[in-house]
Design an enzyme around this catalytic site. Structure first.
Site, mmCIF file in Angstrom:
data_model
loop_
_atom_site.group_PDB
_atom_site.id
_atom_site.type_symbol
_atom_site.label_atom_id
_atom_site.label_comp_id
_atom_site.label_asym_id
_atom_site.label_seq_id
_atom_site.Cartn_x
_atom_site.Cartn_y
_atom_site.Cartn_z
ATOM 1 N N HIS A 55 0.942 -1.086 0.053
ATOM 2 C CA HIS A 55 0.086 -0.019 -0.019
ATOM 3 C C HIS A 55 1.208 1.043 -0.151
ATOM 4 O O HIS A 55 2.068 1.087 0.060
ATOM 5 C CB HIS A 55 -0.941 0.013 1.244
ATOM 6 C CG HIS A 55 -0.213 -0.113 2.555
ATOM 7 N ND1 HIS A 55 0.860 0.753 3.235
ATOM 8 C CD2 HIS A 55 -0.252 -1.158 3.133
ATOM 9 C CE1 HIS A 55 1.012 0.338 4.367
ATOM 10 N NE2 HIS A 55 0.558 -1.033 4.386
HETATM 11 P P1 TYD Z 1 -1.214 -2.618 8.282
HETATM 12 O O1 TYD Z 1 -0.482 -1.306 8.364
HETATM 13 O O2 TYD Z 1 -2.552 -2.776 7.640
HETATM 14 O O3 TYD Z 1 -0.138 -3.724 8.010
HETATM 15 P P2 TYD Z 1 -0.063 -4.573 6.452
HETATM 16 O O4 TYD Z 1 0.113 -3.402 5.296
HETATM 17 O O5 TYD Z 1 1.358 -5.190 6.440
HETATM 18 O O6 TYD Z 1 -1.118 -5.394 6.468
HETATM 19 O O7 TYD Z 1 -1.634 -3.273 9.824
HETATM 20 C C1 TYD Z 1 -2.345 -4.335 9.960
HETATM 21 C C2 TYD Z 1 -3.307 -4.383 11.242
HETATM 22 O O8 TYD Z 1 -2.671 -3.484 11.976
HETATM 23 C C3 TYD Z 1 -4.387 -3.315 10.691
HETATM 24 O O9 TYD Z 1 -5.652 -4.177 11.113
HETATM 25 C C4 TYD Z 1 -4.236 -2.035 11.371
HETATM 26 C C5 TYD Z 1 -3.256 -2.531 12.905
HETATM 27 N N1 TYD Z 1 -2.412 -1.388 13.121
HETATM 28 C C6 TYD Z 1 -2.777 -0.610 14.245
HETATM 29 O O10 TYD Z 1 -3.839 -0.728 14.798
HETATM 30 N N2 TYD Z 1 -1.872 0.198 14.674
HETATM 31 C C7 TYD Z 1 -0.682 0.729 13.831
HETATM 32 O O11 TYD Z 1 0.186 1.252 14.168
HETATM 33 C C8 TYD Z 1 -0.258 -0.319 12.785
HETATM 34 C C9 TYD Z 1 0.993 -0.059 11.949
HETATM 35 C C10 TYD Z 1 -1.401 -1.382 12.402
#
Ligand code: TYD
Length: 141
Positions: A55
């Site tokens: 993303h």
């Molecule tokens: P995400 O950034 O979407 O990771 P990836 O792109 O690798 O899938 O994060 C995964 C999950 O973690 C998403 O449900 C949101 C949560 N999250 C938080 O709550 N706080 C944060 O600081 C981060 C980075 C993720």
């Protein structure tokens, strides 16, 4: 600001070598990385072959460090693509907003530290690659 891969770069961090064990540190707001650190999170226990990310962020800037182990960061600005391999805890990769990024090829037992310029905000994510390239608009200029 219209960001591109030219804005993404490896930044070397201070390394205090010591027979008792090495020490590295980081300060934001232009001292080592060009933003104030608002949040830190880490990724670990990644099963073999998995990918994270995939993303872009509208506003967030980040600095990605392989605290242990190794992985690749695939960056794409909608115009070109580049792979950075991170494998040491004394340097990291600066990625500004509006660059598509994916983390992959994780080694076992690795820990990825990510320092971010904003608090977590799901509205800041662009998860659709087509939408991303459209917003970059390289070919409409
Ligand atoms: P995400 O950034 O979407 O990771 P990836 O792109 O690798 O899938 O994060 C995964 C999950 O973690 C998403 O449900 C949101 C949560 N999250 C938080 O709550 N706080 C944060 O600081 C981060 C980075 C993720």
């Amino acid at each position: 600001m219209k960001t591109s891969l030219a804005d993404c770069r490896i930044i070397d961090l201070p390394k205090i070598s010591d027979p008792r064990g090495n020490l590295t540190f980081i300060e934001g707001e232009g001292r080592h990385i060009p933003f104030a650190i608002k949040r830190a999170y880490w990724i670990y226990d990644v099963p073999g072959g998995e990918k994270r990310g995939g993303h872009a962020y509208k506003e967030l800037h980040e600095f990605i460090i392989a605290l242990s182990g190794s992985f690749d960061v695939v960056l794409d600005d909608g115009n070109e693509r580049k792979v950075f391999s991170l494998n040491r805890s004394y340097f990291g990769l600066y990625v500004p907003n509006m660059v598509w990024r994916q983390l992959e090829n994780f080694s076992t037992n690795g820990v990825t530290l990510i320092l971010a310029s904003t608090a977590y905000n799901p509205d800041d994510y662009i998860r659709d690659y087509e939408q991303f390239t459209k917003e970059k608009g390289w070919h409409n200029r």
